[in-house]
Motif scaffolding. Sequence first.
Motif, PDB file in Angstrom:
ATOM      1  N   UNK A  65      13.033  -2.588 -25.200  1.00 27.25           N
ATOM      2  CA  UNK A  65      11.640  -2.392 -25.605  1.00 27.25           C
ATOM      3  C   UNK A  65      11.165  -3.447 -26.591  1.00 27.25           C
ATOM      4  N   UNK A  66      12.072  -4.299 -27.053  1.00 28.84           N
ATOM      5  CA  UNK A  66      11.723  -5.307 -28.046  1.00 28.84           C
ATOM      6  C   UNK A  66      12.398  -6.624 -27.711  1.00 28.84           C
ATOM      7  N   UNK A  67      11.700  -7.701 -27.977  1.00 25.50           N
ATOM      8  CA  UNK A  67      12.268  -9.034 -27.788  1.00 25.50           C
ATOM      9  C   UNK A  67      11.770  -9.939 -28.917  1.00 25.50           C
ATOM     10  N   UNK A  68      12.273  -9.666 -30.127  1.00 22.62           N
ATOM     11  CA  UNK A  68      11.911 -10.443 -31.319  1.00 22.62           C
ATOM     12  C   UNK A  68      10.397 -10.612 -31.449  1.00 22.62           C
ATOM     13  N   UNK A  69       9.639  -9.523 -31.576  1.00 24.74           N
ATOM     14  CA  UNK A  69       8.169  -9.631 -31.582  1.00 24.74           C
ATOM     15  C   UNK A  69       7.609 -10.439 -32.748  1.00 24.74           C
TER      16      UNK A  69
END
Length: 508
Positions: free
Chosen positions: A270-274
């Motif tokens: 759900x996250x990729x280094x936002x």
Amino acid sequence: MLFNSWVFIGAFLPVTLGVYRLLALRPDPRLPLLWLTLASLFFYGWWNPSHVPLLLASVLFNHAAGAKLAALSRAPAGSTRPLLALGVTVNLLLIGYFKYSVFMLDNVGALAGIDFGIRAMVLPLGISFFTFQQIAYLVDAAEGGSADYGLADYCLFVAFFPQLIAGPIVHHKDLMPQFGRPENLRFSHEGFALGLAFFTVGLWKKVVLADQLATYAAPVFGAAATHALTAAEAWTGALAYSLQLYFDFSGYSDMAVGLGLLFGVRLPFNFNSPYQATDIIDFWRRWHITLSEFLRDYLYIRLGGNRHGKARRYLNLFLTMVLGGLWHGAGWTFIAWGALHGVYLIVNHGWRALRSRMGLRKGGLRKGGLREGGLGSGTRGGIWFGRGLTFLCVTVAWVFFRATSLDGAFAMLHAMTGANGWTAGPVELGSVADLFAYRHEILIASLLAVCMLAPNSQAWLLGAAGAERKGLLPRWRFTPLWAGVAACCFLFTLTRLTSVSEFIYFNF
């Protein structure tokens, strides 16, 4: 029941996993799945048993509607529309009643000068997540994009406890085919170790980092409406909350991925280094990825996307983000947060279009509505400028997300401009004791550097190229040394479980 609680870690998870693995040794693959479904319902009912019938009723209705829509999808065009409209309406009425009815009546009453005497009701856990999940299933079924799922599998798809409370919003095509696969039911040492590693990293993020940051952010936001904060105080609170939210939600998502792996199920990241995003469009490619995909596929594109000219495209972007903000919570602060991100996206797309016309950008824009391309110039300075500006805009928007009222949000932003002064007094760092007095700021700066520079959980644990290229963390491997490191981190985290704190997305 929370992932960061003793009852979950010490009782529910070991029992559920142990029985599941024993049943998986039997030839009938339905037994472990049935057990996992019952355990998930027990997990959901731990908070409020009265909401279990509501969840089951939603499952039964949507499964029946989906099966009928799938059958009608093979009939002449248009035959699915009445049933699809009914199905979506029922789901929206369900979430509308529990989540938005009090908010709407309060605002109507304020305008009309009437007190309806209705107070806030208990919101069923995860209703925002499992409602969106099932709406996507109905739409796909109406378009012939769903398989003939059995009721038991469908119930597990909705109720699977690692993703039930706070996501990710899992698509049926990604999750349902995994149930009952022989290779998924077989025990994997590598999958088990990886699952524990993800769970430990997520637990560390939540307990050690997010909960500590909350002790800095909460007093600042609480005092903003009644005290004239200095800019230093306001920015410390705003940055602390930006990091708290990141580590809290990404921690939950890591734990969900890890729990899924323990049961042989792969949940989406759900996250990729936002906070490494170079513009707002890039941010929404990285933050809450499954929500971004849902908003794009089932709202933005359905509103017309970019197919009807620029003005309509910008309106669709704005409406999508406003509704996305309202999905997060029934309050004007969430609407303002979504509207602000809608404005950000409009400006971002307009800037890209201007750059394209001026010939300042090489190559073409990637198509994809909310998920188009990256900002910009390929120079290191341009990347860091874009990253810093994006984080600044996101942090300003988080003020509305965190504040309990618009007045409180505007008071925080007013203080952040320096209108009340920048610091309470001169900054002097003449000794170690003076330096320790600024431990909040030092911790915030250190964690911000980690978010901006370090590889994320999946890059580090899965050995992706990004982690090796950045070289900021040693590569995680399946070795006794790393197992010992993970065990020490896990045990240290358990010592910090003196009180159970809810996840920020726990009751959305």
